[in-house]
Design an enzyme around this catalytic site. Sequence first.
Site, short mmCIF file in Angstrom:
data_model
loop_
_atom_site.label_atom_id
_atom_site.label_comp_id
_atom_site.label_asym_id
_atom_site.label_seq_id
_atom_site.Cartn_x
_atom_site.Cartn_y
_atom_site.Cartn_z
N HIS A 3 3.79 7.19 3.92
CA HIS A 3 4.70 6.15 3.67
C HIS A 3 4.40 4.96 2.77
CE1 HIS A 3 2.03 4.18 6.50
NE2 HIS A 3 2.23 3.00 6.01
N GLU B 191 7.61 0.94 5.13
CA GLU B 191 7.09 -0.01 6.11
C GLU B 191 7.32 -1.54 5.17
OE1 GLU B 191 2.71 0.13 6.22
OE2 GLU B 191 2.75 -1.17 8.16
N HIS C 32 0.82 -1.24 -0.05
CA HIS C 32 0.14 -0.10 -0.09
C HIS C 32 0.78 1.26 0.15
CE1 HIS C 32 0.35 -0.62 4.34
NE2 HIS C 32 0.73 0.38 4.43
CO CO Z 1 1.15 1.23 6.26
#
Ligand code: CO
Length: 134
Positions: free
Chosen positions: A79, A130, A7
């Site tokens: 992020h 991440e 994502h």
């Molecule tokens: Co995230």
Amino acid sequence: MIGRLNHVAIAVPDLNAAVRLYRDTLGAMVSDPLDLPDHGVTTVFVDLPNSKIELLHPLGTDSPIAGFLVRNPAGGVHHICYEVQDIRVARDKLVADGMRILGDGEPKIGAHGKPVLFLHPKDFLGTLVELEQV
Ligand code: CO
């Protein structure tokens, strides 16, 4: 080592407005809001055919994204998340290469109930990364 883009997360000052934008204007499928007190955020996931967008809004008094929204009052990309097969193997390789892991370096359970880690943006082209074990 890294796999799919899981994502892209966007910090938003108004979660309801962001949901309307993605659901009504862009015509995407959006989840119900999910409070993640351990991470200090409320998240909404936008399902795309090939990935997801994570809308992030501060939760609680010392949310890690509060400062980001002060610096970016209209919101902004916060992020990106890549999938890895084994998060501890990935972490150990990155640490051996001199990369910095945020926090205590131990994976936490993220928004999908899977272990995640965050990597220092100064080590990754100015981008907060991440990693999520899938
Ligand atoms: Co995230």
